[in-house]
Design a protein around this motif. Sequence first.
Motif, PDB file in Angstrom:
ATOM      1  N   ARG A  23     -11.495  -6.164   2.221  1.00  0.00           N
ATOM      2  CA  ARG A  23     -12.419  -5.143   1.741  1.00  0.00           C
ATOM      3  C   ARG A  23     -13.461  -5.566   0.632  1.00  0.00           C
ATOM      4  O   ARG A  23     -12.890  -5.580  -0.333  1.00  0.00           O
ATOM      5  N   GLU A  24     -14.665  -5.750   0.816  1.00  0.00           N
ATOM      6  CA  GLU A  24     -15.658  -6.159   0.094  1.00  0.00           C
ATOM      7  C   GLU A  24     -15.654  -4.653  -0.952  1.00  0.00           C
ATOM      8  O   GLU A  24     -16.098  -3.828  -0.523  1.00  0.00           O
ATOM      9  N   MET A  25     -16.020  -5.148  -2.160  1.00  0.00           N
ATOM     10  CA  MET A  25     -16.088  -4.406  -3.366  1.00  0.00           C
ATOM     11  C   MET A  25     -17.616  -4.550  -3.844  1.00  0.00           C
ATOM     12  O   MET A  25     -17.961  -3.565  -4.581  1.00  0.00           O
ATOM     13  N   GLY A  26     -18.500  -5.364  -3.490  1.00  0.00           N
ATOM     14  CA  GLY A  26     -19.667  -5.573  -4.203  1.00  0.00           C
ATOM     15  C   GLY A  26     -19.413  -6.453  -5.386  1.00  0.00           C
ATOM     16  O   GLY A  26     -18.246  -7.168  -5.856  1.00  0.00           O
ATOM     17  N   ARG A  27     -20.478  -6.541  -6.335  1.00  0.00           N
ATOM     18  CA  ARG A  27     -20.497  -7.540  -7.262  1.00  0.00           C
ATOM     19  C   ARG A  27     -19.985  -6.619  -8.833  1.00  0.00           C
ATOM     20  O   ARG A  27     -20.213  -5.585  -8.889  1.00  0.00           O
ATOM     21  N   GLY A  28     -18.983  -7.454  -9.317  1.00  0.00           N
ATOM     22  CA  GLY A  28     -18.351  -6.883 -10.482  1.00  0.00           C
ATOM     23  C   GLY A  28     -18.965  -7.518 -11.707  1.00  0.00           C
ATOM     24  O   GLY A  28     -19.827  -8.243 -11.823  1.00  0.00           O
ATOM     25  N   ARG A  32     -18.693 -11.564  -7.466  1.00  0.00           N
ATOM     26  CA  ARG A  32     -18.234 -10.739  -6.191  1.00  0.00           C
ATOM     27  C   ARG A  32     -16.899 -10.220  -5.992  1.00  0.00           C
ATOM     28  O   ARG A  32     -15.947 -11.238  -6.397  1.00  0.00           O
ATOM     29  N   ARG A  33     -16.637  -9.177  -5.860  1.00  0.00           N
ATOM     30  CA  ARG A  33     -15.283  -8.637  -5.936  1.00  0.00           C
ATOM     31  C   ARG A  33     -14.598  -8.227  -4.413  1.00  0.00           C
ATOM     32  O   ARG A  33     -15.559  -7.754  -3.584  1.00  0.00           O
ATOM     33  N   ARG A  34     -13.284  -8.489  -4.195  1.00  0.00           N
ATOM     34  CA  ARG A  34     -12.894  -8.205  -2.656  1.00  0.00           C
ATOM     35  C   ARG A  34     -11.303  -7.770  -2.895  1.00  0.00           C
ATOM     36  O   ARG A  34     -10.729  -8.485  -3.816  1.00  0.00           O
ATOM     37  N   THR A  61     -11.936 -12.421  -7.161  1.00  0.00           N
ATOM     38  CA  THR A  61     -13.265 -12.508  -7.604  1.00  0.00           C
ATOM     39  C   THR A  61     -13.828 -13.876  -7.458  1.00  0.00           C
ATOM     40  O   THR A  61     -13.091 -14.790  -7.625  1.00  0.00           O
ATOM     41  N   ASP A  64     -19.989 -17.266  -9.445  1.00  0.00           N
ATOM     42  CA  ASP A  64     -21.368 -17.633  -8.953  1.00  0.00           C
ATOM     43  C   ASP A  64     -21.199 -19.130  -8.546  1.00  0.00           C
ATOM     44  O   ASP A  64     -21.627 -19.514  -7.701  1.00  0.00           O
TER      45      ASP A  64
END
Length: 155
Positions: A23-28, A32-34, A61, A64
């Motif tokens: 489940r990808e959460m997007g950038r924190g 990148r969070r998942r 997490t 980069d």
Amino acid sequence: MPFFQPPELRHAFDLTVELDPIREMGRGRAGRRRIIPIVGGTCEGPRIKGRVLNLGADWQTIWDSGVSELDTRYGIETHDGATIEIINYGRRFGPEDVMARVAAGEEVDPAEYYMRTHCRLETGDPRYEWVNAPLFLGTGGRRAASVVISFYEIA
């Protein structure tokens, strides 16, 4: 020569942890969070045998730099009915092309990349009281829908 001798590692158990889709959460803040739900699996070894429970997850997490920071919490039910909590923290990284193959779900030899964790176990069951004090070291690898990790008690 070190002041103290290096710690001894004693093989405790191997886990095959079955995973639901990422489940990808997007950038924190840190990358990148998942979240990867933990839905089952097996536990086999000289010290603990049982099954991975259908609960918990890996909150990751991806920095980069490509390093994956692994932060998991889940449980085992032993063959004789005890429940043991696992809190496991680690890192996974390697050459960009190798990690792309891992991310694509390919079977990649774990010797081609780094995946190490340290964890603590906890239970209230007196038969497994021994797990509450030591730390454990894990070395593992990612498969398409699972993770396999060998855990060693740090003596």
